[in-house]
Enzyme design. Sequence first.
Site, PDB file in Angstrom:
ATOM      1  N   GLY A 188      -9.814 119.555  11.967  1.00 55.48           N
ATOM      2  CA  GLY A 188      -8.750 118.596  11.695  1.00 55.48           C
ATOM      3  C   GLY A 188      -7.503 119.273  11.158  1.00 55.48           C
ATOM      4  CB  ALA A 189      -4.414 120.459  12.644  1.00 59.47           C
ATOM      5  CB  VAL A 191      -2.003 115.639   5.169  1.00 54.57           C
ATOM      6  CG1 VAL A 191      -1.443 116.069   3.831  1.00 54.57           C
ATOM      7  CG2 VAL A 191      -0.968 114.875   5.972  1.00 54.57           C
ATOM      8  CB  ILE A 192      -6.866 116.650   3.825  1.00 53.73           C
ATOM      9  CG1 ILE A 192      -6.305 115.477   3.007  1.00 53.73           C
ATOM     10  CG2 ILE A 192      -8.035 117.306   3.100  1.00 53.73           C
ATOM     11  CD1 ILE A 192      -7.285 114.345   2.747  1.00 53.73           C
ATOM     12  CB  ALA A 279     -10.055 118.162   6.769  1.00 61.65           C
ATOM     13  NE  ARG A 282      -9.589 109.902   1.158  1.00 60.74           N
ATOM     14  CZ  ARG A 282     -10.568 110.385   0.402  1.00 60.74           C
ATOM     15  NH1 ARG A 282     -11.043 111.593   0.618  1.00 60.74           N
ATOM     16  NH2 ARG A 282     -11.068 109.665  -0.576  1.00 60.74           N
ATOM     17  CG  HIS A 454      27.423 125.978  -5.622  1.00 62.24           C
ATOM     18  ND1 HIS A 454      26.932 126.235  -4.369  1.00 62.24           N
ATOM     19  CD2 HIS A 454      27.897 127.171  -6.101  1.00 62.24           C
ATOM     20  CE1 HIS A 454      27.094 127.518  -4.083  1.00 62.24           C
ATOM     21  NE2 HIS A 454      27.680 128.105  -5.130  1.00 62.24           N
TER      22      HIS A 454
END
Length: 481
Positions: A188-189, A191-192, A279, A282, A454
């Site tokens: 799984g790519a 977020v987690i 991952a 969920r 700045h």
Amino acid sequence: MTSKYDVVVIGAGPAGYVAAIRCAQLGFKTACVEKWHDEKKNPVYGGTCLNVGCIPSKALLDSSHKFVEAQKGFQLHGIKADNVSIDVEAMIARKAKIVGQLTQGVKSLFTANKVEGIAGTGRLLSDKKVLVTKHDGSTEEIAADNVIIAAGSVPINIPPAPIDNETIVDSTGALEFKSVPKRLGVIGAGVIGLELGSVWSRLGAEVTVIEAMDAFLPAVDTQIAKEAQKILTKQGLNIKLGAKVTGTTINKGKAKTVTVTYTDQNGPQEAVFDKLIVAVGRRPLTENLIDEKSGVQLDKRGFVIVDDSCSTPVPGIYAAGDVVRGPMLAHKGMEEGVMVAERIAGKKTQVNYALVPFVIYTHPEIAWVGKTEQQLQEEGREYNVGTFPFSINGRAMAANETEGMVKLLADAKTDRILGCHIIGASAADLVQQIVIAMEFSASAEDIGLTMFAHPALSEALHEAALAANGHAVHMANKRKR
Ligand code: FAD
Ligand code: AMP
């Protein structure tokens, strides 16, 4: 005897504990049922976010980033740091200490606000009654005028990669490795997967990320996603797209390894890892949570069905956070918690779902709000684009944080800001300035007319906004005005 409350909250994660605190602030007699406990069976508050989510992952991301800086970044500043090494146990212990401080903090907030914490597992019955099963097995029924369901979510398991908590772990296990695995697989790519893959890659693991979809981060603005893929690949993540995991075999040797089989465009493939993180997303934690006599219903995926204001069809019953539709994000749940509490008090509070900020805490961070360029194109909307790279921002150069850019999208006719997409150091904090601007319906011109300190990374926001109207000062404009 049945205790009676104005409000009972089930779950003390970000949605539940925030809802409980706000209810108590508004004068309601409030209880919060939480099943998470320590070894002495005392309740632990804070949910996934504080215990095994946002906070521990960021603690390890920050520690591992410092390691990379000490190894590679310091030299560029003329600082010699030879023989830099890591102590994984100390890193994990530091993370645990931060988690402890924050979960204790929620406990103190409950005490200060007079929220009654109830240890046990809650189940919603009919007539706004909640059955609490205590950790010793005893039960108690409590009743309330209002119930807020905030039971959160848990990692999804997939049949080809069953979690054994030793070789194959979920996100929780990946926060507890005792040493750096030599070869780490991540399924799984999302977020987690990218955050946890980054942690262990920075600490020295060879990381392979196996992702079923062909596109990398499809929800992210395509230009930013391409930049992210380039940078993360350069950092050492081996990202395999269009690769669907079909099975795993644990190999028993001196140390266990796992063989992962997956299919990509070239057919069946195999890879061997010392640890594998699953991952793949969920799911809401709603099994055994709700008696159907309560009238509250779940959708096909197990989410509690609610309207835009988190009300269920049953008057006085609400649900918030990961247990309901929408992005599974702590801040989205917290805002929903506040909204529900205030609605119970008769206010008309509403969450602005169009302005949820999203962040991926890789380095550099990826953060965005509003519409992506591809969404605007699909909608057939006319827009202006302003981009500004950090490579020519003075503060970014001083800090050696020159990777990435800011991209601002504004309506071509009205100039109203429609989206902001950032890949760069501190992108999470930078994007928040645009979230606030968009909350006040700002135009790109408004940002252009605002004075920015700045030198600061946020000047890239200023220049991107000016560029959207062809007025960037510190860069040649693609679009002239
Ligand atoms: P949860 O936090 O899951 O809390 C629910 C609580 O309810 C838990 O304490 C649970 O024990 C309790 N509970 C469940 N059922 C019952 C019951 N029947 N009775 C009593 N108690 C019950 N989000 C971000 O916004 N930013 C991030 O950087 C981020 N990083 C993450 C990193 C990781 C590794 C993970 C796993 C998640 C991350 N998230 C992040 C997501 C975030 O943690 C969740 O969106 C958030 O915790 C959801 O809050 P919640 O209150 O809805 O549910
Ligand atoms: P997220 O929902 O952001 O946590 O991301 C989870 C990712 O896991 C998604 O991009 C899915 O496409 C990916 N995924 C789900 N199942 C598999 C699988 N069997 N093999 C590879 N990737 C998967």
